[in-house]
Design a protein around this motif. Structure first.
Motif, PDB file in Angstrom:
ATOM      1  N   ASP A 138     -13.002  35.978 -25.143  1.00  0.00           N
ATOM      2  CA  ASP A 138     -13.224  35.383 -23.822  1.00  0.00           C
ATOM      3  C   ASP A 138     -12.537  36.182 -22.723  1.00  0.00           C
ATOM      4  O   ASP A 138     -11.400  36.629 -22.876  1.00  0.00           O
ATOM      5  N   GLN A 193     -12.878  27.476 -31.700  1.00  0.00           N
ATOM      6  CA  GLN A 193     -11.952  28.425 -31.089  1.00  0.00           C
ATOM      7  C   GLN A 193     -12.075  29.840 -31.645  1.00  0.00           C
ATOM      8  O   GLN A 193     -11.376  30.743 -31.188  1.00  0.00           O
ATOM      9  N   SER A 223     -18.693  28.073 -33.184  1.00  0.00           N
ATOM     10  CA  SER A 223     -18.439  28.924 -32.025  1.00  0.00           C
ATOM     11  C   SER A 223     -19.742  29.273 -31.321  1.00  0.00           C
ATOM     12  O   SER A 223     -20.815  29.238 -31.919  1.00  0.00           O
ATOM     13  N   GLU A 245     -24.677  27.402 -23.179  1.00  0.00           N
ATOM     14  CA  GLU A 245     -23.971  26.831 -22.032  1.00  0.00           C
ATOM     15  C   GLU A 245     -24.587  25.501 -21.619  1.00  0.00           C
ATOM     16  O   GLU A 245     -23.883  24.622 -21.124  1.00  0.00           O
ATOM     17  N   LEU A 280     -18.669  34.091 -21.028  1.00  0.00           N
ATOM     18  CA  LEU A 280     -17.285  34.553 -21.037  1.00  0.00           C
ATOM     19  C   LEU A 280     -17.002  35.571 -22.140  1.00  0.00           C
ATOM     20  O   LEU A 280     -16.054  36.352 -22.045  1.00  0.00           O
ATOM     21  N   ASN A 281     -17.796  35.565 -23.211  1.00  0.00           N
ATOM     22  CA  ASN A 281     -17.471  36.434 -24.341  1.00  0.00           C
ATOM     23  C   ASN A 281     -18.558  37.426 -24.734  1.00  0.00           C
ATOM     24  O   ASN A 281     -18.315  38.338 -25.530  1.00  0.00           O
ATOM     25  N   ASN A 307     -12.629  32.730 -29.214  1.00  0.00           N
ATOM     26  CA  ASN A 307     -11.821  32.697 -27.983  1.00  0.00           C
ATOM     27  C   ASN A 307     -11.172  34.039 -27.660  1.00  0.00           C
ATOM     28  O   ASN A 307     -10.935  34.365 -26.495  1.00  0.00           O
TER      29      ASN A 307
END
Length: 223
Positions: free
Chosen positions: A63, A57, A107, A45, A112-113, A60
């Protein structure tokens, strides 16, 4: 079946010697993996903040709408408490996440994931390693996602790994050694766990990774 021999599997198994008393202490491996992932998330981050959020992506699908309020250590403890997965499953789940990052280097594991990656990878590992394991619907309840979403995440992970879910004894041992070094660096001990009793399905509190909620007797999720 996972290619891990008995000696390696025992490294992360509960102490079942005569006279051993049951305890609710969590395996040390949970805190070690949580520590490693928290550092990874913080680093990623930071990198994203410097690069205006540009990233691949590939992950994603894992996420969430927002970062869950539950911490990584508490989330791992929750999975272990309710699913009674063998501690080795968490190591193998960590291997799967690492393999994803090697296959998709653009990635990042971020807040978030990371939770969805964890519950999916540990569930897949339990199917490969443990003779007895809970089904997807139960893991979904524990992990705070819908059964349909977890089914989809499992399929996505398997295809992203090219169904490479077998972990050899050599690979398993290398990750064990890495995690032991993490423990030493972080000032933790060598032994990882004590036995705990399985938790009944009726005792699992309702939970969502988008926002924690609890109830005394949650409804079962449909397939």
């Amino acid at each position: 079946m996972l290619a891990v021999d008995d000696a390696h599997h025992q490294r992360f198994q509960p102490d079942m010697t005569a006279g051993a008393e049951p305890t609710t202490a969590n395996p040390r491996v949970l805190s070690v993996i949580a520590f490693a992932l928290e550092r990874l998330v913080a680093r990623n981050e930071g990198l994203l903040a410097e690069s205006a959020g540009v990233m691949g992506q590939s992950l994603n699908v894992f996420d969430g709408v927002r970062a869950p309020t539950i911490s990584i250590p508490k989330y791992l403890e929750r999975i272990y408490k309710y699913t009674n997965c063998s501690p080795s499953c968490f190591v193998v789940g960590y291997v799967y996440i690492d393999r994803l990052l090697h296959k998709h280097p653009d990635s990042f594991v971020i807040s978030l994931n990371v939770h969805r990656l964890l519950v999916t990878s540990v569930m897949v590992a339990s199917k490969m390693l443990d003779d007895v394991h809970y089904n997807n619907a139960f893991f979904a309840r524990v992990g705070g996602v819908s059964n349909g979403e977890l089914n989809r995440l499992e399929i996505e992970m398997l295809f992203m790994l090219d169904f490479g879910v077998v972990v050899s004894s050599r690979v398993f041992e290398s990750y064990c050694l890495y995690l032991e070094k993490e423990m030493l660096w972080n000032g933790a001990g060598h032994r990882m766990e004590k036995p705990i009793l399985p938790t009944s399905v009726d005792q699992v509190t309702e939970f969502s990774v988008e926002g924690t909620q609890t109830s005394s007797s949650p409804p079962l999720m449909a397939d």
